[in-house]
Design a protein around this motif. Structure first.
Motif, PDB file in Angstrom:
ATOM      1  N   GLU A   1       0.877  -1.176   0.000  1.00 46.32           N
ATOM      2  CA  GLU A   1       0.000   0.000   0.000  1.00 46.32           C
ATOM      3  C   GLU A   1       0.899   1.205   0.000  1.00 46.32           C
ATOM      4  O   GLU A   1       2.024   1.143   0.475  1.00 46.32           O
ATOM      5  N   SER A   2       0.371   2.326  -0.492  1.00 49.56           N
ATOM      6  CA  SER A   2       1.236   3.503  -0.538  1.00 49.56           C
ATOM      7  C   SER A   2       1.693   3.906   0.862  1.00 49.56           C
ATOM      8  O   SER A   2       2.759   4.489   1.017  1.00 49.56           O
ATOM      9  N   ALA A   3       0.918   3.548   1.884  1.00 49.33           N
ATOM     10  CA  ALA A   3       1.280   3.938   3.241  1.00 49.33           C
ATOM     11  C   ALA A   3       2.525   3.221   3.754  1.00 49.33           C
ATOM     12  O   ALA A   3       3.138   3.654   4.725  1.00 49.33           O
ATOM     13  N   THR A   4       2.896   2.114   3.135  1.00 50.31           N
ATOM     14  CA  THR A   4       4.065   1.394   3.635  1.00 50.31           C
ATOM     15  C   THR A   4       5.285   1.585   2.734  1.00 50.31           C
ATOM     16  O   THR A   4       6.292   0.908   2.910  1.00 50.31           O
ATOM     17  N   VAL A   5       5.207   2.497   1.781  1.00 47.54           N
ATOM     18  CA  VAL A   5       6.384   2.785   0.945  1.00 47.54           C
ATOM     19  C   VAL A   5       7.544   3.240   1.829  1.00 47.54           C
ATOM     20  O   VAL A   5       8.679   2.782   1.695  1.00 47.54           O
ATOM     21  N   ALA A   6       7.235   4.137   2.783  1.00 43.94           N
ATOM     22  CA  ALA A   6       8.288   4.687   3.625  1.00 43.94           C
ATOM     23  C   ALA A   6       8.954   3.600   4.483  1.00 43.94           C
ATOM     24  O   ALA A   6      10.111   3.742   4.880  1.00 43.94           O
ATOM     25  N   SER A   7       8.217   2.514   4.740  1.00 40.13           N
ATOM     26  CA  SER A   7       8.803   1.449   5.562  1.00 40.13           C
ATOM     27  C   SER A   7       9.878   0.664   4.817  1.00 40.13           C
ATOM     28  O   SER A   7      10.669  -0.040   5.427  1.00 40.13           O
ATOM     29  N   THR A   8       9.876   0.774   3.476  1.00 40.38           N
ATOM     30  CA  THR A   8      10.925   0.060   2.736  1.00 40.38           C
ATOM     31  C   THR A   8      12.268   0.780   2.825  1.00 40.38           C
ATOM     32  O   THR A   8      13.306   0.155   2.715  1.00 40.38           O
ATOM     33  N   PHE A   9      12.240   2.092   3.025  1.00 40.04           N
ATOM     34  CA  PHE A   9      13.476   2.879   2.940  1.00 40.04           C
ATOM     35  C   PHE A   9      14.558   2.337   3.868  1.00 40.04           C
ATOM     36  O   PHE A   9      15.711   2.181   3.470  1.00 40.04           O
ATOM     37  N   ASP A  10      14.177   2.083   5.116  1.00 35.82           N
ATOM     38  CA  ASP A  10      15.151   1.554   6.057  1.00 35.82           C
ATOM     39  C   ASP A  10      14.850   0.127   6.461  1.00 35.82           C
ATOM     40  O   ASP A  10      15.729  -0.578   6.943  1.00 35.82           O
ATOM     41  N   GLY A  11      13.610  -0.307   6.262  1.00 34.23           N
ATOM     42  CA  GLY A  11      13.245  -1.666   6.639  1.00 34.23           C
ATOM     43  C   GLY A  11      13.988  -2.704   5.815  1.00 34.23           C
ATOM     44  O   GLY A  11      14.550  -3.664   6.351  1.00 34.23           O
ATOM     45  N   TYR A  12      14.021  -2.497   4.501  1.00 37.18           N
ATOM     46  CA  TYR A  12      14.673  -3.480   3.639  1.00 37.18           C
ATOM     47  C   TYR A  12      16.186  -3.527   3.862  1.00 37.18           C
ATOM     48  O   TYR A  12      16.756  -4.612   4.002  1.00 37.18           O
ATOM     49  N   PRO A  13      16.852  -2.353   3.952  1.00 39.16           N
ATOM     50  CA  PRO A  13      18.291  -2.416   4.295  1.00 39.16           C
ATOM     51  C   PRO A  13      18.537  -3.160   5.609  1.00 39.16           C
ATOM     52  O   PRO A  13      19.509  -3.919   5.711  1.00 39.16           O
ATOM     53  N   LEU A  14      17.652  -2.963   6.587  1.00 41.16           N
ATOM     54  CA  LEU A  14      17.828  -3.680   7.855  1.00 41.16           C
ATOM     55  C   LEU A  14      17.765  -5.188   7.622  1.00 41.16           C
ATOM     56  O   LEU A  14      18.578  -5.952   8.155  1.00 41.16           O
ATOM     57  N   ALA A  15      16.787  -5.623   6.799  1.00 42.97           N
ATOM     58  CA  ALA A  15      16.651  -7.052   6.532  1.00 42.97           C
ATOM     59  C   ALA A  15      17.888  -7.572   5.808  1.00 42.97           C
ATOM     60  O   ALA A  15      18.370  -8.670   6.077  1.00 42.97           O
ATOM     61  N   GLN A  16      18.419  -6.762   4.891  1.00 42.79           N
ATOM     62  CA  GLN A  16      19.601  -7.196   4.151  1.00 42.79           C
ATOM     63  C   GLN A  16      20.820  -7.340   5.051  1.00 42.79           C
ATOM     64  O   GLN A  16      21.713  -8.128   4.778  1.00 42.79           O
TER      65      GLN A  16
END
Lengths: 523, 327
Positions: free
Chosen positions: A87-102
Motif C-alpha cells: 500500500e502507498s502507506a508502507t512505501v516509507a517502511s521500505t526505505f530503512d526496513g529493507y536495508p535492515l533485513a539485508q
C-alpha cells in the motif's frame, strides 16, 4: 467522566463471544491481506465487505476495522522482507526496513515495527476516545488549500530520499508525475494519454506500479548481481537467537520516533486526503531531520522504520475520527467503510455517535483489544516470517514473482494491470542500475494527482489568487509548519551545538575543570 | 451396490436421451420454457459498498428469499474505468440470457467521456426502478435558509463557487442548469471524493454543493448543512419541507437511472421473464424498505419505456455538457 462510561459500554458491547471471534478473525484476515503484496487495507476491505452483509453493525465494523489496521501491520512485513509495499502507506517502511533485513536484522526490524504499530495504534485509540471532537473540529476547516499544503508536506520527502543523486532523483519524480497524468483530467474532463482505452480512464493505479518497481525490480536486480548463485542464504537470521530481538540500543533510539510518529500520524490521518501515506512520509522526513545521525537513514536506521510505521498505524486510527464524528470518509479505506455503514442500515453523519453509541464506542473499544491481539499475533508469527529472509534467493525469487503477479491480478482482476506491473518490473531494474529512485517515482505517482487536483480546486475557489493560502487560518498554520519542517534540518544541528556549548560552559564554570564533552554523538 | 450404480447410470442415460430429444429441433422454444434453468451471472460494475452494489445485492437477496430465481446467482464486482469494465463485460456476452447488470449514473456518463465501445442503446432494457436525485446544500451556519435567499446571494456576489463530484457528471450539469435558469454565474469545483466536497463546504471554501441524499442526510439532520432544493419529481419523504426543482419552476432536471439491463440482443423470453419477475420484486416490503433507507424516489418504467428514458437523459446530458464546454 463521560468518555470512560461510554468506553466502558463500548467494551461491554464487544465482549460477546461472537464479537470477539469476529475481532480475532478480522485481525488474522487483515494480517494475511496485508502480507499479500498488492492487497492493502482498502482492497482487503472491499473484498471482505460483502461478507458482512448479514451481520449486526457492531460486529461488522469491529471485524472490518480489525482487517483495516491488521492489514497495516501485515503490510510492513513485505516492505521489510521483500522490499514490496502493499500500500502507498508502507512505501516509507521500505526505505530503512529493507536495508535492515539485508543486514540480517529482519527479526529486530519486524519486532520493532510491530511494537511501533501497537504503541501507535493504542495512542490512536486513546486520542480518539478523548480528542475526537477537537480533531473533528479541525478537520472541518480543511478545504482544498489546506489539503494542497498537506500534500506538499508529503512531497517534501522527495528532497530527503533523492539526496544521493539529485538529478536522477528529480528525473525519477518527474517520471512519476508523468505516469500520474494518465487518465481523465478531473478539472476539464479531457482524457490524457489513455489512447482511447477505457481501462485507463481512471489512470494508472499505484499498486501495479509499486509492486513492479519494488518487488519485481528487486528480483531482477538480485538476479543481475548473481543472487541466485550464492550458496548461502543471502540474508541470514537466526529466529531464536539473541539477534532476533531488538537490542537495547534499538529500543532507546526508537522511543522518540514512535511517539512523534504516533501523534503526527493521528493528526495527519484525521485530515481528509492522502492520510496514512503523507503521514508516514512526513514522519520519515521529520525523523531524518531531528536525527543526530541522518547519514544512516536509507542504510538501515531503526528510527527510519519505526517512525513511519507508527505514523501509518496512528493514521488509520486518526482516519476513524472524521468517519465517526462527521460521517466524512478521509481515505479510500474509510470510504469503503462508509459504504458498509449504509449497507448495515446506519446513517453516517455527525449524529452517528449519539444515535448509535454502542456501535461507535464498540469500534473504539475494539481498537484497544485488536491492537493488543495484533502485537501477540505478530510476535508469534515474526519468527516464521523472518525465516523467509533465510530462504536462498534462487528459491525465494521465483516465489516473489508469482506473488507479485497474483497480488496484482487479485486487486481488480485486470490483466492489463498485470502487464503494467511486469513493465514496471523491467523499469525498476533499470532504475536501480542507473541509480534512479523507484521510491521517488512512487511518491510522485501517489501525491502528484492529489497536488494537482487540490491546487486547481484552490485556484478555482480563489479565482486564481494565491493569498487564499494565508487568508485562511488553518492554511496559514500549515504554511508555518511546512516552513519549520524545511528549516529544521538546517537549524536543528546548529541549535543542538549551541545548547551543548552552553551546557559545557555552564559545566566548566561550575566545576571549573575540563570535563569531557557530553558524548551525545554516539547515542 | 452394483445394482444401485447400474440403475443410476440407466436413469442418467434415459434422462440424457430425453433431454437430447427435447433440445433437438425446437431448442429455442424449450430454452424459453425452461428459463431460467442455469446459474445467473450478475455483474456489478462498481466496488462493494457503493450505491450500485447495495442495490444489486438487495435485489439478489429478494430474488433468493422469495424463491423467484430457482438457480444459483453468482454476484461479481467487476470494478474499473467508472463502470467501463463491468458493463463492457456484459456487452461482450452478446445474446446471452444468463448475464445481467444494474445501472447507475455512470452508465450514461462513462460512454460520453471515454471510448467504451458501447452505449446505453446497445443493451437489452429490463426496467427502471428508481431515480437517484440530488440535494443542493449550503453550510448550516450560513444566513442562507432557502432557495430564494440563495439566488439573491448568488446574484449579489456575481459568481458563486459551487462543488460536486467530477466534471462529466450530473453534479456539474445540475449546477449549470440551475444557474442558467435562475440567472447567476458559477465557478464549478470538481472533486474526486464525496468526503472532500463535504469538508470543502464546511471549511467555507465553497458556497454550495450538490450531493445525493443518502450520503448527506446525516449532515442535514445535525444542522451542519441546509438543504435548499431537491431535484426529484416528488419531495423526499425524510425532508418533506425541501422544495423540489419542479415546484420552483425548474423543468426537466436530470436524474440518474437505477435500473436493470441484459446483454445486447438478449433473447426476448429472458427480457420478458425479467420484466415479469421484477414487477414482483418491486412490490416486496424489502424493496420498499430499501428505497426508503437509501432515499431513492421510485420511478418504474419497463422495457422500451426504460430505453427511451435512457436516451432522453443521455441526450440531455450531452447537450448540456457540450454547451458548457466540458465535452
Amino acid at each position: 467522566m463521560n468518555v470512560f462510561s461510554d468506553l466502558g459500554q463500548g467494551i461491554l458491547a464487544i465482549l460477546t463471544v461472537q464479537n470477539l471471534l469476529l475481532l480475532g478473525a478480522g485481525v488474522l484476515l487483515g494480517m494475511v491481506v496485508g502480507v499479500m503484496p498488492g492487497l492493502g487495507p482498502s482492497a482487503g476491505l472491499a473484498i471482505l465487505l460483502p461478507l458482512t452483509f448479514g451481520l449486526d453493525p457492531t460486529g461488522a465494523i469491529v471485524m472490518l476495522a480489525a482487517v483495516y489496521y491488521g492489514a497495516m501491520y501485515g503490510g510492513t512485513i513485505t516492505s521489510v522482507l521483500i522490499n514490496t509495499p502493499g500500500e502507498s502507506a508502507t512505501v516509507a517502511s521500505t526505505f530503512d526496513g529493507y536495508p535492515l533485513a539485508q543486514q540480517g536484522r529482519a527479526g529486530p526490524a519486524l519486532v520493532m515495527a510491530a511494537v511501533a504499530s501497537f504503541v501507535a495504534g493504542t495512542i490512536g485509540a486513546v486520542l480518539i476516545s478523548v480528542a475526537a471532537p477537537v480533531t473533528a473540529a479541525v478537520a472541518t476547516t480543511f478545504g482544498p488549500p489546506e489539503l494542497f499544503l498537506v500534500v506538499m508536506a508529503g512531497l517534501l520527502t522527495l528532497i530527503v530520499i533523492v539526496q544521493g543523486n539529485r538529478l536522477l532523483g528529480a528525473l525519477s519524480a518527474v517520471l512519476g508525475f508523468a505516469i500520474a497524468t494518465v487518465g481523465i483530467d478531473i478539472g476539464g474532463g479531457a482524457q490524457r494519454y489513455t489512447f482511447g482505452s477505457s481501462e485507463l480512464i481512471n489512470g494508472i493505479d499505484f499498486i501495479p506500479v509499486a509492486i513492479g518497481l519494488f518487488g519485481l525490480g528487486e528480483v531482477f536486480h538480485m538476479l543481475w548481481k548473481g543472487g541466485h548463485l550464492e550458496r548461502l542464504a543471502y540474508v541470514s537470521v537466526r529466529a531464536k537467537g539473541r539477534s532476533f530481538w531488538p537490542t537495547r540500543h534499538d529500543v532507546r533510539e526508537s522511543r522518540g520516533p514512535m511517539l512523534r510518529g504516533s501523534v503526527l500520524g493521528f493528526a495527519v490521518g484525521a485530515t481528509p486526503g492522502a492520510g496514512a501515506t503523507v503521514a508516514s512520509l512526513m514522519s520519515y522526513n521529520l525523523e531524518k531531520s531531528v536525527s543526530r545521525t541522518p547519514e544512516k537513514f536509507g542504510k538501515g536506521a531503526m528510527p527510519g522504520l519505526v517512525g513511519p510505521e507508527a505514523a501509518n498505524n496512528a493514521a488509520s486510527a486518526g482516519a476513524m475520527v472524521p468517519l465517526l464524528t462527521l460521517g466524512i470518509p478521509g481515505s479510500a479505506s474509510t470510504a469503503v467503510l462508509i459504504g458498509g455503514f449504509l449497507m448495515w442500515g446506519l446513517q453516517p453523519g455527525p449524529l452517528l455517535m449519539e444515535q448509535n453509541p454502542e456501535f461507535a464506542w464498540g469500534l473504539i473499544a475494539s481498537m484497544y483489544l485488536g491492537n493488543a491481539m495484533l502485537l501477540v499475533v505478530n510476535i508469534f508469527c515474526i519468527p516464521a516470517f523472518a525465516s523467509i529472509a533465510r530462504v536462498p534467493f534462487r528459491v525465494l525469487g521465483p516465489v516473489v514473482i508469482v506473488l507479485c503477479v497474483l497480488g496484482t491480478f487479485t486487486v481488480n482482476g485486470s490483466i492489463i494491470e498485470v502487464g503494467i506491473m511486469l513493465a514496471c518490473g523491467v523499469l525498476g531494474f533499470f532504475m536501480r542500475r542507473i541509480g534512479m529512485s523507484p521510491a521517488a517515482l512512487v511518491i510522485a505517482l501517489v501525491l502528484g494527482p492529489l497536488a494537482e487536483e487540490t491546487l486547481r480546486q484552490t485556484m478555482i475557489v480563489s479565482g486564481g489568487q494565491l493569498d487564499i493560502f494565508w487568508e485562511r487560518t488553518t492554511s496559514l498554520v500549515l504554511l508555518i509548519l511546512i516552513g519549520c519542517l524545511l528549516l529544521l534540518p538546517v537549524v536543528a544541528p546548529r541549535l543542538s551545538r549551541l545548547v551543548r556549548r552552553r551546557l559545557r560552559s555552564v559545566g566548566e564554570q561550575r566545576a571549573d575543570s575540563a570535563e569531557r564533552e557530553p558524548d551525545e554523538h554516539k547515542v | 451396490m452394483r445394482t444401485k450404480l447400474f440403475s443410476a447410470l440407466a436413469a442418467l442415460t434415459v434422462a440424457a436421451a430425453l433431454a437430447g430429444c427435447g433440445s433437438s429441433g425446437t431448442s429455442d422454444e424449450s430454452a424459453a420454457e425452461d428459463y431460467p434453468s442455469e446459474e445467473l451471472d450478475w455483474t456489478i460494475a462498481f466496488g462493494p459498498g457503493g450505491g450500485n452494489d447495495i442495490m444489486a445485492r438487495t435485489m439478489v437477496d429478494i430474488l433468493q428469499k422469495q424463491d423467484l430465481y430457482p438457480e444459483n446467482i453468482k454476484v461479481e464486482n467487476k470494478e474499473g474505468g467508472s463502470g467501463a469494465t463491468g458493463w463492457g463485460y456484459l456487452f461482450s456476452n452478446k445474446g446471452e440470457a444468463y448475464n445481467i447488470s444494474t445501472t447507475s449514473g455512470s452508465f450514461i456518463t462513462t460512454p460520453l467521456q471515454a471510448d467504451t465501445g458501447w452505449t446505453h442503446e446497445d443493451f437489452t432494457p429490463v426496467g427502471l426502478f428508481a431515480t437517484d436525485d440530488a440535494l443542493v446544500l449550503v453550510p448550516g451556519d450560513s444566513p442562507i435558509k432557502n432557495w430564494e435567499d440563495w439566488v439573491e446571494f448568488a446574484k449579489d456576489k456575481g459568481t458563486v463557487t459551487v462543488g460536486g463530484i467530477g466534471t462529466v457528471n450530473v453534479d456539474f450539469i445540475l449546477h449549470a442548469l440551475l444557474a442558467e435558469a435562475a440567472g447567476y454565474k458559477i465557478d464549478y469545483v470538481p472533486y474526486n471524493e464525496e468526503g472532500q466536497v463535504q469538508t470543502s463546504l464546511l471549511s467555507g471554501a465553497l458556497d454550495a454543493m450538490v450531493s445525493n441524499p443518502g450520503s448527506i442526510l446525516g449532515q442535514v439532520e445535525a444542522g451542519k448543512m441546509t438543504p435548499l432544493l431537491f431535484t426529484g419529481k416528488e419531495p423526499l419523504p425524510t425532508l418533506p419541507d425541501v422544495p423540489t426543482g419542479e415546484s420552483l419552476g425548474f423543468k426537466d432536471l436530470p436524474s440518474l437511472p437505477r435500473g436493470l439491463i441484459l446483454p445486447p440482443d438478449a433473447p426476448k423470453y429472458a427480457q420478458e421473464w425479467w420484466i415479469d419477475t421484477m414487477k414482483k420484486v418491486v412490490e416486496t416490503d424489502e424493496w420498499k424498505q430499501y428505497l426508503k433507507d437509501n432515499n431513492l424516489i421510485e420511478d418504474v418504467r419497463w422495457g422500451d419505456d426504460f430505453a427511451s428514458y435512457l436516451t432522453e437523459t443521455a441526450d440531455g446530458f450531452e447537450a448540456t455538457l457540450k454547451e458548457q464546454g466540458a465535452l
